[in-house]
Design an enzyme around this catalytic site. Structure first.
Site, PDB file in Angstrom:
ATOM      1  CG  ASN A 200      -3.181  14.361   1.570  1.00  0.00           C
ATOM      2  OD1 ASN A 200      -2.456  15.320   1.989  1.00  0.00           O
ATOM      3  ND2 ASN A 200      -2.941  13.658   0.481  1.00  0.00           N
TER       4      ASN A 200
ATOM      5  CG  MET B  96      -8.250   8.825  -7.794  1.00  0.00           C
ATOM      6  SD  MET B  96      -6.845   9.680  -7.920  1.00  0.00           S
ATOM      7  CE  MET B  96      -5.863   8.900  -9.221  1.00  0.00           C
TER       8      MET B  96
ATOM      9  CG  HIS C  83      -0.295  16.801  -8.959  1.00  0.00           C
ATOM     10  ND1 HIS C  83      -0.790  15.626  -9.562  1.00  0.00           N
ATOM     11  CD2 HIS C  83       0.970  16.491  -9.515  1.00  0.00           C
ATOM     12  CE1 HIS C  83      -0.137  14.954 -10.370  1.00  0.00           C
ATOM     13  NE2 HIS C  83       1.087  15.409 -10.402  1.00  0.00           N
TER      14      HIS C  83
HETATM   15  C1  GRF Z   1      -2.100  11.976  -2.596  1.00  0.00           C
HETATM   16  O1  GRF Z   1      -0.643  11.657  -3.296  1.00  0.00           O
HETATM   17  C2  GRF Z   1      -2.423  13.212  -3.540  1.00  0.00           C
HETATM   18  O2  GRF Z   1      -1.362  14.230  -3.793  1.00  0.00           O
HETATM   19  C3  GRF Z   1      -2.922  12.985  -4.823  1.00  0.00           C
HETATM   20  O3  GRF Z   1      -3.754  11.611  -4.364  1.00  0.00           O
HETATM   21  C4  GRF Z   1      -2.896  11.119  -3.158  1.00  0.00           C
HETATM   22  C5  GRF Z   1      -4.152  10.692  -2.267  1.00  0.00           C
HETATM   23  O4  GRF Z   1      -3.504  10.136  -1.191  1.00  0.00           O
HETATM   24  N1  GRF Z   1      -3.754  13.855  -5.342  1.00  0.00           N
HETATM   25  P1  GRF Z   1      -4.538   9.884   0.118  1.00  0.00           P
HETATM   26  O5  GRF Z   1      -5.744   9.426  -0.466  1.00  0.00           O
HETATM   27  O6  GRF Z   1      -4.755  11.453   0.918  1.00  0.00           O
HETATM   28  O7  GRF Z   1      -3.861   8.945   0.951  1.00  0.00           O
END
Ligand code: GRF
Length: 204
Positions: free
Chosen positions: A16, A92, A111
Site C-alpha cells: 500500500n 500490526m 482494512h
Molecule cells: C493490507 O491488506 C491492509 O488492508 C491490511 O494490511 C495489509 C497490508 O499490506 N491492514 P501491505 O503491507 O500494504 O502490502
C-alpha cells in the site's frame, strides 16, 4: 496551497505504501510522504521507502519499557516530520488512546473486509469461513476501537467459490491500492468531514 504531509506506519511488505508512492509520482495524488515508520527492522516497507528516497525510521516496541513510551517515540517523529495525516498501512499494532487523541481525526486505516464485518486479524480467512459471497476493503478514520472508526470509503470484491485466503487477498489488495490513494486525496483536498460516524465527501 502547501502539500499535505503523510506519515506512513507499516509493519510488513508495504505494497500500500508503494501504491501511494506511485500515485504521488504519477500526479494522481497530491501529497508528500514525510516519513515511513516501521516497528520491524527487517520490514520490506523500510527498504522500499528508502529506495524511493523517503526518510525511514524503525521504532521497535522491545526498546521501550511501556506501550505509551513506544507510541510517544512514534508521535515525536511524526511531529518532527510535520506530518498532517497518519496513514496506517498494515501497521500490526493497536494504538492507544493517548496517541489516537493526539492525532484526532488525522489517522486513517485500511482494512481488507467490508467493516463492520470481519474486523481484526485474518479478515480474509474470516470472510471465507463465514461463507460470505462478498468481501472487500474499507478505509476509515481510526478511533479507540479495533477497526471501528468512521468509514470513509468501501469497495466490494466478490468471494469466489474456490477462493482461499490468498486468492481473495490478491484480488482485494488491488482494490486497496487504488482506493487508499483516493481516500487520502479527498482528505488532502479538504473534502472529508466526519459528522459522528458519518463521513461526508464533498464535491470539488
Ligand atoms: C493490507 O491488506 C491492509 O488492508 C491490511 O494490511 C495489509 C497490508 O499490506 N491492514 P501491505 O503491507 O500494504 O502490502
Amino acid at each position: 496551497m502547501s502539500e499535505t504531509v503523510l506519515g506512513i506506519l507499516a509493519s510488513g511488505r508495504g505494497s500500500n505504501m508503494q501504491a501511494i508512492v506511485q500515485n504521488i509520482h504519477s500526479g494522481q495524488l497530491h501529497a508528500k510522504i514525510g516519513v515511513v515508520i516501521s516497528d520491524h527492522a527487517t520490514a520490506k516497507v523500510l527498504e522500499n521507502a528508502s529506495a524511493a528516497g523517503i526518510p525511514t525510521i524503525c521504532i521497535e516496541r522491545q526498546n521501550f519499557a511501556t506501550k505509551q513510551e513506544f507510541e510517544a517515540a512514534i508521535a515525536a517523529k511524526l511531529i518532527f516530520y510535520k506530518v498532517d495525516l497518519v496513514v496506517l498501512a498494515g501497521f500490526m499494532r493497536i494504538l492507544g488512546g493517548h496517541f489516537i487523541r493526539s492525532f484526532a481525526g488525522r489517522i486513517m486505516n485500511i482494512h481488507p473486509s467490508l467493516l463492520p464485518s470481519f474486523p481484526g486479524l485474518h479478515a480474509h480467512e474470516q470472510a471465507i469461513a463465514y461463507g460470505a459471497k462478498v468481501s472487500g476493503c474499507t478505509i476509515h478514520f481510526v478511533d479507540e476501537g479495533v477497526d471501528t472508526g468512521p468509514i470513509i470509503m468501501q469497495e466490494a470484491v466478490k468471494v469466489l467459490p474456490d477462493d482461499t485466503a490468498d486468492t481473495l487477498a490478491n484480488r482485494i489488495i488491488k482494490v486497496e491500492h487504488a482506493l487508499y490513494s483516493e481516500a487520502i486525496g479527498l482528505y488532502c483536498a479538504g473534502q472529508l468531514t466526519a459528522l459522528g460516524r458519518n463521513v461526508k465527501i464533498s464535491k470539488e
